[in-house]
Design a protein around this motif. Structure first.
Motif, PDB file in Angstrom:
ATOM      1  N   MET A   1      20.188  60.559  18.638  1.00 49.88           N
ATOM      2  CA  MET A   1      19.233  59.679  17.989  1.00 49.88           C
ATOM      3  C   MET A   1      19.128  58.384  18.781  1.00 49.88           C
ATOM      4  O   MET A   1      20.096  57.900  19.356  1.00 49.88           O
ATOM      5  CB  MET A   1      19.705  59.405  16.564  1.00 49.88           C
ATOM      6  CG  MET A   1      18.932  58.354  15.847  1.00 49.88           C
ATOM      7  SD  MET A   1      18.384  58.881  14.257  1.00 49.88           S
ATOM      8  CE  MET A   1      17.731  57.362  13.682  1.00 49.88           C
ATOM      9  N   ALA A   2      17.948  57.804  18.762  1.00 45.99           N
ATOM     10  CA  ALA A   2      17.692  56.589  19.535  1.00 45.99           C
ATOM     11  C   ALA A   2      18.398  55.392  18.912  1.00 45.99           C
ATOM     12  O   ALA A   2      18.572  55.320  17.699  1.00 45.99           O
ATOM     13  CB  ALA A   2      16.205  56.324  19.588  1.00 45.99           C
ATOM     14  N   ASN A   3      18.797  54.475  19.772  1.00 48.48           N
ATOM     15  CA  ASN A   3      19.482  53.286  19.305  1.00 48.48           C
ATOM     16  C   ASN A   3      18.648  52.024  19.431  1.00 48.48           C
ATOM     17  O   ASN A   3      18.988  51.004  18.850  1.00 48.48           O
ATOM     18  CB  ASN A   3      20.792  53.083  20.081  1.00 48.48           C
ATOM     19  CG  ASN A   3      21.802  54.150  19.734  1.00 48.48           C
ATOM     20  OD1 ASN A   3      21.888  54.553  18.577  1.00 48.48           O
ATOM     21  ND2 ASN A   3      22.538  54.610  20.716  1.00 48.48           N
ATOM     22  N   HIS A   4      17.575  52.075  20.199  1.00 51.31           N
ATOM     23  CA  HIS A   4      16.753  50.883  20.381  1.00 51.31           C
ATOM     24  C   HIS A   4      16.013  50.560  19.092  1.00 51.31           C
ATOM     25  O   HIS A   4      15.576  51.451  18.366  1.00 51.31           O
ATOM     26  CB  HIS A   4      15.743  51.077  21.513  1.00 51.31           C
ATOM     27  CG  HIS A   4      16.386  51.206  22.845  1.00 51.31           C
ATOM     28  ND1 HIS A   4      17.060  50.175  23.433  1.00 51.31           N
ATOM     29  CD2 HIS A   4      16.463  52.251  23.701  1.00 51.31           C
ATOM     30  CE1 HIS A   4      17.536  50.584  24.602  1.00 51.31           C
ATOM     31  NE2 HIS A   4      17.181  51.839  24.786  1.00 51.31           N
ATOM     32  N   LYS A   5      15.873  49.283  18.848  1.00 52.44           N
ATOM     33  CA  LYS A   5      15.209  48.821  17.633  1.00 52.44           C
ATOM     34  C   LYS A   5      13.773  49.352  17.560  1.00 52.44           C
ATOM     35  O   LYS A   5      13.311  49.812  16.513  1.00 52.44           O
ATOM     36  CB  LYS A   5      15.211  47.298  17.629  1.00 52.44           C
ATOM     37  CG  LYS A   5      14.937  46.655  16.310  1.00 52.44           C
ATOM     38  CD  LYS A   5      15.139  45.147  16.440  1.00 52.44           C
ATOM     39  CE  LYS A   5      15.043  44.481  15.095  1.00 52.44           C
ATOM     40  NZ  LYS A   5      15.221  43.031  15.216  1.00 52.44           N
ATOM     41  N   SER A   6      13.073  49.309  18.689  1.00 55.93           N
ATOM     42  CA  SER A   6      11.686  49.757  18.712  1.00 55.93           C
ATOM     43  C   SER A   6      11.582  51.268  18.491  1.00 55.93           C
ATOM     44  O   SER A   6      10.645  51.747  17.844  1.00 55.93           O
ATOM     45  CB  SER A   6      11.027  49.388  20.043  1.00 55.93           C
ATOM     46  OG  SER A   6      11.718  50.002  21.107  1.00 55.93           O
ATOM     47  N   ALA A   7      12.560  52.015  19.003  1.00 53.25           N
ATOM     48  CA  ALA A   7      12.543  53.463  18.820  1.00 53.25           C
ATOM     49  C   ALA A   7      12.800  53.835  17.362  1.00 53.25           C
ATOM     50  O   ALA A   7      12.178  54.764  16.830  1.00 53.25           O
ATOM     51  CB  ALA A   7      13.585  54.112  19.718  1.00 53.25           C
ATOM     52  N   LYS A   9      12.039  51.960  14.800  1.00 54.13           N
ATOM     53  CA  LYS A   9      10.816  51.611  14.082  1.00 54.13           C
ATOM     54  C   LYS A   9       9.757  52.688  14.303  1.00 54.13           C
ATOM     55  O   LYS A   9       9.037  53.059  13.385  1.00 54.13           O
ATOM     56  CB  LYS A   9      10.307  50.254  14.560  1.00 54.13           C
ATOM     57  CG  LYS A   9       9.039  49.816  13.866  1.00 54.13           C
ATOM     58  CD  LYS A   9       8.583  48.453  14.334  1.00 54.13           C
ATOM     59  CE  LYS A   9       7.306  48.051  13.617  1.00 54.13           C
ATOM     60  NZ  LYS A   9       6.834  46.729  14.047  1.00 54.13           N
ATOM     61  N   ARG A  10       9.663  53.179  15.526  1.00 50.90           N
ATOM     62  CA  ARG A  10       8.671  54.210  15.857  1.00 50.90           C
ATOM     63  C   ARG A  10       8.931  55.482  15.048  1.00 50.90           C
ATOM     64  O   ARG A  10       7.997  56.132  14.586  1.00 50.90           O
ATOM     65  CB  ARG A  10       8.725  54.502  17.364  1.00 50.90           C
ATOM     66  CG  ARG A  10       7.606  55.339  17.857  1.00 50.90           C
ATOM     67  CD  ARG A  10       6.316  54.539  17.872  1.00 50.90           C
ATOM     68  NE  ARG A  10       5.218  55.467  17.717  1.00 50.90           N
ATOM     69  CZ  ARG A  10       3.983  55.134  17.428  1.00 50.90           C
ATOM     70  NH1 ARG A  10       3.668  53.881  17.241  1.00 50.90           N
ATOM     71  NH2 ARG A  10       3.051  56.019  17.299  1.00 50.90           N
ATOM     72  N   ILE A  11      10.186  55.823  14.869  1.00 50.64           N
ATOM     73  CA  ILE A  11      10.541  57.003  14.070  1.00 50.64           C
ATOM     74  C   ILE A  11      10.070  56.821  12.631  1.00 50.64           C
ATOM     75  O   ILE A  11       9.503  57.743  12.028  1.00 50.64           O
ATOM     76  CB  ILE A  11      12.061  57.256  14.139  1.00 50.64           C
ATOM     77  CG1 ILE A  11      12.459  57.751  15.528  1.00 50.64           C
ATOM     78  CG2 ILE A  11      12.506  58.247  13.077  1.00 50.64           C
ATOM     79  CD1 ILE A  11      13.940  57.743  15.792  1.00 50.64           C
ATOM     80  N   ARG A  12      10.296  55.630  12.091  1.00 50.69           N
ATOM     81  CA  ARG A  12       9.840  55.353  10.718  1.00 50.69           C
ATOM     82  C   ARG A  12       8.325  55.432  10.620  1.00 50.69           C
ATOM     83  O   ARG A  12       7.779  56.019   9.681  1.00 50.69           O
ATOM     84  CB  ARG A  12      10.318  53.970  10.266  1.00 50.69           C
ATOM     85  CG  ARG A  12      11.804  53.868  10.014  1.00 50.69           C
ATOM     86  CD  ARG A  12      12.151  52.595   9.246  1.00 50.69           C
ATOM     87  NE  ARG A  12      11.646  51.370   9.842  1.00 50.69           N
ATOM     88  CZ  ARG A  12      12.297  50.633  10.752  1.00 50.69           C
ATOM     89  NH1 ARG A  12      13.498  51.003  11.170  1.00 50.69           N
ATOM     90  NH2 ARG A  12      11.769  49.514  11.222  1.00 50.69           N
TER      91      ARG A  12
END
Length: 85
Positions: A1-7, A9-12
């Protein structure tokens, strides 16, 4: 799973958009099914513009392909004109 904040948010955002698209697509399919099931020409003629607008909206948002939208609108219009005749 991605750890970047933007990633994250993109998942949400993707999940929210997926649910919204699914709801709109299912609602349109139900409206199409209802229109195809109608036997009254007057009622079908009043429902047709609403269904066509729903189909156009799906095509505009790339939920369905524009050619599929055209084919659906064409077949529904044929159905309604056949009822009127």
């Amino acid at each position: 799973m991605a750890n970047h904040k933007s990633a994250l948010k993109r998942i949400r955002r993707n999940e929210a958009a997926r649910l919204r698209n699914k709801y709109q697509h299912k609602t349109t399919r139900n409206a199409i099914k209802k229109l195809r099931g109608l036997e009254d020409a007057k009622e079908a003629a009043t429902l047709l513009p609403t269904v066509v607008a729903m189909i156009d909206k799906l095509a505009k948002r790339n939920i369905i392909h524009s050619n599929k939208a055209s084919n659906l609108k064409s077949s529904l219009t044929k159905h309604v004109t056949k009822l009127a005749a």
